[in-house]
Write a protein that holds these residues in place. Structure first.
Motif: not given
Length: 176
Positions: A105, A53, A109, A47, A49-50
């Motif tokens: 969001t 984020y 994730w 993932q 996007n972690i």
């Protein structure tokens, strides 16, 4: 009951060292989010996007914390608000709304890949996520839920105590 409410609304303001110390404490987690997200930016293929984020939530939380230190953001004691103070209130509300949506969001994730493979395999890295990165993101997100539940329980207990104390006040002129 009215005596308790008066004491709460007229609580003394914290001293500058207490305010400064609390701001420093509130900046520790966002700084750690930025640092860990940046160090492990490409270390979570499962993932990707972690780390993003963590960086984005850290930056916006830090901006929100630091801007609240500015004296021009507080309204005057007479209750009126300057244009700058109103602008800050709007900015604060928009950033808080963004952080709330970003938090939801991030939850998707983080929790959707629980628990990733922490061992980097040279043949298949698609399920890998750095252990430090993932566990930091997981536990800071989970900590928010723990704190919300704790505040709700304590708040309910305080309201219950106010209810009990309110019934026992003899100065209210109401018979229980």
């Amino acid at each position: 009951m009215s005596n308790i409410v008066e004491r709460i609304t007229k609580a003394p303001e914290p001293t500058p060292p207490v305010l400064g110390g609390s701001k420093v404490f509130l900046c520790i987690i966002p700084i750690a989010q930025i640092a860990i997200g940046a160090v492990y930016l490409h270390e979570c293929p499962v993932q990707e996007n972690i780390p993003i984020y963590l960086i984005v939530s850290g930056v916006f939380s830090l901006i929100l914390d630091l801007l609240s230190c500015l004296p021009c953001t507080r309204g005057p004691k007479d209750g009126s608000q300057s244009v700058l103070s109103q602008s800050f209130t709007v900015w604060n509300s928009l950033v808080s709304l963004f952080l709330f949506c970003w938090f939801i969001t991030g939850n998707v994730w983080i929790y959707s890949v629980y628990e990733p493979n922490y061992i980097k395999n040279s043949t298949d890295v698609s399920l890998y996520c750095n252990k430090t990165l993932y566990l930091f993101a997981f536990w800071t997100t989970t900590l928010v839920y723990i704190l919300v539940i704790l505040f709700l329980v304590v708040g309910c207990c305080v309201l219950f105590c106010f209810f009990l104390c309110g019934r026992a006040d003899s100065d209210d002129g109401v018979n229980p």
